[in-house]
Design a protein around this motif. Structure first.
Motif, short mmCIF file in Angstrom:
data_model
loop_
_atom_site.label_atom_id
_atom_site.label_comp_id
_atom_site.label_asym_id
_atom_site.label_seq_id
_atom_site.Cartn_x
_atom_site.Cartn_y
_atom_site.Cartn_z
N PHE A 261 0.85 -1.18 0.00
CA PHE A 261 0.00 0.00 0.00
C PHE A 261 0.89 1.24 0.00
CE2 PHE A 261 -4.31 -1.48 1.91
CZ PHE A 261 -4.28 -2.62 1.11
N PRO A 262 0.68 2.17 -0.91
CA PRO A 262 1.48 3.40 -0.89
C PRO A 262 1.09 4.36 0.22
CG PRO A 262 -0.13 3.50 -2.65
CD PRO A 262 -0.24 2.13 -2.06
N GLY A 263 -0.06 4.16 0.84
CA GLY A 263 -0.53 5.02 1.92
C GLY A 263 -1.28 4.20 2.95
N PRO A 264 -1.86 4.86 3.96
CA PRO A 264 -2.59 4.12 4.99
C PRO A 264 -3.79 3.36 4.44
CG PRO A 264 -2.11 6.36 5.72
CD PRO A 264 -1.79 6.30 4.27
N SER A 265 -4.42 3.86 3.38
CA SER A 265 -5.58 3.20 2.79
C SER A 265 -5.41 3.15 1.27
CB SER A 265 -6.87 3.94 3.16
OG SER A 265 -6.82 5.28 2.68
N LEU A 266 -6.21 2.28 0.65
CA LEU A 266 -6.10 2.08 -0.80
C LEU A 266 -7.47 1.68 -1.34
CD1 LEU A 266 -3.91 1.87 -3.13
CD2 LEU A 266 -3.99 -0.59 -2.72
N SER A 267 -7.89 2.31 -2.43
CA SER A 267 -9.16 1.96 -3.06
C SER A 267 -8.92 0.92 -4.16
CB SER A 267 -9.82 3.20 -3.66
OG SER A 267 -9.08 3.68 -4.77
N LEU A 268 -9.99 0.28 -4.59
CA LEU A 268 -9.88 -0.71 -5.67
C LEU A 268 -9.43 -0.05 -6.96
CD1 LEU A 268 -10.23 -3.49 -6.89
CD2 LEU A 268 -12.70 -3.07 -7.05
N ALA A 269 -9.88 1.16 -7.21
CA ALA A 269 -9.45 1.88 -8.42
C ALA A 269 -7.94 2.10 -8.40
CB ALA A 269 -10.18 3.21 -8.53
N GLU A 270 -7.40 2.47 -7.24
CA GLU A 270 -5.95 2.67 -7.12
C GLU A 270 -5.20 1.35 -7.26
OE1 GLU A 270 -5.82 6.51 -4.09
OE2 GLU A 270 -6.25 4.51 -3.30
N ALA A 271 -5.79 0.28 -6.71
CA ALA A 271 -5.15 -1.03 -6.80
C ALA A 271 -5.07 -1.51 -8.25
CB ALA A 271 -5.90 -2.04 -5.95
N VAL A 272 -6.13 -1.33 -9.00
CA VAL A 272 -6.12 -1.74 -10.42
C VAL A 272 -5.09 -0.92 -11.18
CG1 VAL A 272 -7.49 -1.82 -12.54
CG2 VAL A 272 -8.51 -2.54 -10.37
N ALA A 273 -4.99 0.36 -10.87
CA ALA A 273 -4.00 1.20 -11.55
C ALA A 273 -2.58 0.75 -11.22
CB ALA A 273 -4.21 2.66 -11.15
N LEU A 274 -2.32 0.41 -9.94
CA LEU A 274 -0.99 -0.07 -9.55
C LEU A 274 -0.65 -1.39 -10.22
CD1 LEU A 274 -1.02 0.74 -5.71
CD2 LEU A 274 0.36 1.87 -7.47
N ALA A 275 -1.69 -2.19 -10.51
CA ALA A 275 -1.47 -3.49 -11.16
C ALA A 275 -1.33 -3.36 -12.67
CB ALA A 275 -2.63 -4.43 -10.83
N GLY A 276 -1.43 -2.15 -13.20
CA GLY A 276 -1.29 -1.97 -14.64
C GLY A 276 -2.57 -2.19 -15.42
N GLY A 277 -3.71 -2.27 -14.73
CA GLY A 277 -4.99 -2.47 -15.38
C GLY A 277 -5.09 -3.86 -15.99
N SER A 278 -6.08 -4.03 -16.82
CA SER A 278 -6.28 -5.31 -17.51
C SER A 278 -5.36 -5.37 -18.72
CB SER A 278 -7.74 -5.43 -17.94
OG SER A 278 -7.93 -6.58 -18.73
N ASN A 279 -4.66 -6.49 -18.86
CA ASN A 279 -3.76 -6.67 -20.01
C ASN A 279 -4.57 -6.58 -21.30
OD1 ASN A 279 -2.11 -7.82 -22.10
ND2 ASN A 279 -0.84 -8.75 -20.49
N PRO A 280 -4.26 -5.64 -22.20
CA PRO A 280 -5.07 -5.47 -23.42
C PRO A 280 -5.02 -6.68 -24.34
CG PRO A 280 -3.07 -4.14 -23.52
CD PRO A 280 -3.16 -4.67 -22.13
N ASN A 281 -4.01 -7.51 -24.22
CA ASN A 281 -3.88 -8.68 -25.10
C ASN A 281 -4.47 -9.95 -24.51
OD1 ASN A 281 -2.41 -7.18 -27.06
ND2 ASN A 281 -0.55 -7.44 -25.82
N VAL A 332 -7.61 -10.57 -12.29
CA VAL A 332 -8.17 -10.12 -13.57
C VAL A 332 -8.35 -11.35 -14.44
CG1 VAL A 332 -7.86 -8.65 -15.58
CG2 VAL A 332 -7.01 -7.90 -13.33
N GLY A 333 -9.59 -11.63 -14.82
CA GLY A 333 -9.88 -12.83 -15.59
C GLY A 333 -9.35 -12.76 -17.01
N ASN A 334 -9.08 -13.93 -17.58
CA ASN A 334 -8.66 -14.02 -18.97
C ASN A 334 -9.84 -13.76 -19.89
OD1 ASN A 334 -5.75 -15.24 -19.69
ND2 ASN A 334 -6.36 -15.87 -17.64
N ALA A 335 -9.57 -13.09 -21.01
CA ALA A 335 -10.61 -12.82 -22.00
C ALA A 335 -10.91 -14.09 -22.78
CB ALA A 335 -10.17 -11.71 -22.93
N GLU A 336 -12.20 -14.45 -22.90
CA GLU A 336 -12.58 -15.65 -23.62
C GLU A 336 -12.23 -15.54 -25.10
OE1 GLU A 336 -16.66 -16.48 -22.90
OE2 GLU A 336 -16.46 -16.40 -20.73
N ALA A 337 -12.32 -14.36 -25.68
CA ALA A 337 -12.06 -14.19 -27.11
C ALA A 337 -10.60 -14.41 -27.46
CB ALA A 337 -12.50 -12.79 -27.56
N ASN A 338 -9.73 -14.37 -26.47
CA ASN A 338 -8.29 -14.52 -26.75
C ASN A 338 -7.87 -15.97 -26.91
OD1 ASN A 338 -7.71 -11.82 -26.76
ND2 ASN A 338 -7.27 -11.75 -24.56
#
Length: 365
Positions: A261-281, A332-338
């Motif tokens: 955690f970069p601070g005392p608290s962390l939101s899910l939006a911040e966590a997804v951003a720290l994780a690099g979001g969903s892999n586009p591929n 983050v789940g795998n995309a079925e189309a991939n």
């Protein structure tokens, strides 16, 4: 045949549909609860932890009572014919009339109260002081010195009160035994009296041991929530340890990692951003899951899976209000189309050397 081959294609984890079906169908015999995050009512409640220590706790003896291990400072003031003081200790000069009004003082080395609750005072012997206040000890010494010293005046002070002290250690500037000045100090007061913490506030976990019961508090919660800043009693043992909060990222995210955690608290939006979001591929933004173990009303642990579809605009608002907890797992789940695309890529890798060899042979001919 192409679709059948997709089941054996390597992937970073199940798809969103597979996760949901496994949770609902209770595959693996681990009862899990699925929570679909669609509005604010679905967000987990940020309830305060239950009190660890009993509210009717009876503390040890109050501040003014002396007990074994305490260190006393004793000063004696005498006039006229003295038993202890000399000229060097005089605080008032003698009068020329022949009457000696000189007051002489004598400060003794510190007296440590023995295990039996006594001190050994010069010309008096063993004096029982256990369970008495400093005022009572002054009266007692004055009475015992009567007949040995002319009008003795005694001052007694506690320099180190073990019966009214705590042990504090870990990430503080001055670890060791700490005397409680008023016996009304809170946890933050005691940490401040010990020189304050040395590490980052967001990473510090405070552990308190009191008569066999262990309580744990995060330093950031103590400062932000007054109800967490509990009162400290004599004989408590306090330890400040470095225990950063973190969450794990798995699946088809931008990166799989354990992230602090970069601070005392962390939101899910911040966590997804720290994780690099969903892999586009490979990732599916509709399949964002948070795995967490909650404690039910009866104290039984309840494995819970929160699902968020981040292709919906409202999900970004909910993600800002969703508070991450220590040791959460963000998946983050795998995309079925991939899956068919991956199969085509594998087949291409298999046949590409043959095609290249054929071109080389045809070129040589």
């Amino acid at each position: 045949m192409l679709l059948a081959g997709c089941a054996a294609i390597p992937s970073s984890g199940p798809t969103g549909a597979q996760v949901r079906s496994q949770v609902i169908d209770d595959i693996g015999n681990l009862p899990m609860k699925l929570v679909e995050l669609r509005d604010f009512a679905d967000l987990p409640a940020s309830a305060l932890p239950a009190p660890v220590f009993a509210e009717n706790y009876t503390p040890p003896a109050p501040t003014e009572l002396v007990g074994p291990g305490d260190v006393l400072e004793i000063a004696l003031y005498e006039t006229g014919v003295t038993l202890f003081g000399g000229a060097a200790g005089s605080v008032v000069a003698a009068a020329p009339s022949g009457i000696d009004p000189t007051v002489r003082s004598q400060r003794f080395p510190p007296f440590r109260v023995s295990d039996t609750g006594t001190i050994n005072f010069p010309f008096v012997g063993e004096v029982a002081v256990n369970g008495q206040t400093t005022d009572q000890i002054e009266v007692l010494l004055r009475r015992l010195l009567r007949g040995k010293s002319q009008n003795p005046q005694v001052l007694v002070a506690i320099s180190e009160g073990l019966t009214n002290s705590v042990i504090i250690g870990g990430d503080v500037r001055n670890p060791g035994r700490l005397v409680l000045p008023t016996n009304q100090e809170s946890l933050s007061d005691v940490i401040a009296l010990a020189g304050g913490n040395t590490g980052e506030i967001k990473d510090i976990l405070v552990r308190i041991q009191r008569e066999g019961t262990l309580g744990q508090f995060r330093m950031s919660d103590i400062l932000a929530q007054p109800e967490q800043d509990i009162r400290i009693f004599p004989a408590d043992r306090i330890l400040l340890v470095r225990a950063p909060q973190s969450f794990s990222v798995l699946g088809a995210a931008g990166r799989s990692n354990q992230i602090a955690f970069p601070g005392p608290s962390l939101s899910l939006a911040e966590a997804v951003a720290l994780a690099g979001g969903s892999n586009p591929n490979a990732g599916d933004p509709r399949a964002i899951f948070v795995f967490r173990i909650l404690e039910g009303q009866d104290g039984v642990e309840v494995p819970t899976v929160f699902h968020l579809n981040m292709t919906e605009a409202s999900s970004y608002i909910l993600a800002q209000r969703f508070a991450m907890s220590d040791k959460d797992v963000l998946y983050v789940g795998n995309a079925e189309a991939n899956q068919p695309t991956k199969l085509v890529q594998i087949l291409s890798q298999l046949f590409y050397p043959l095609v290249t060899l054929e071109r080389v042979l045809n070129g040589n001919n």
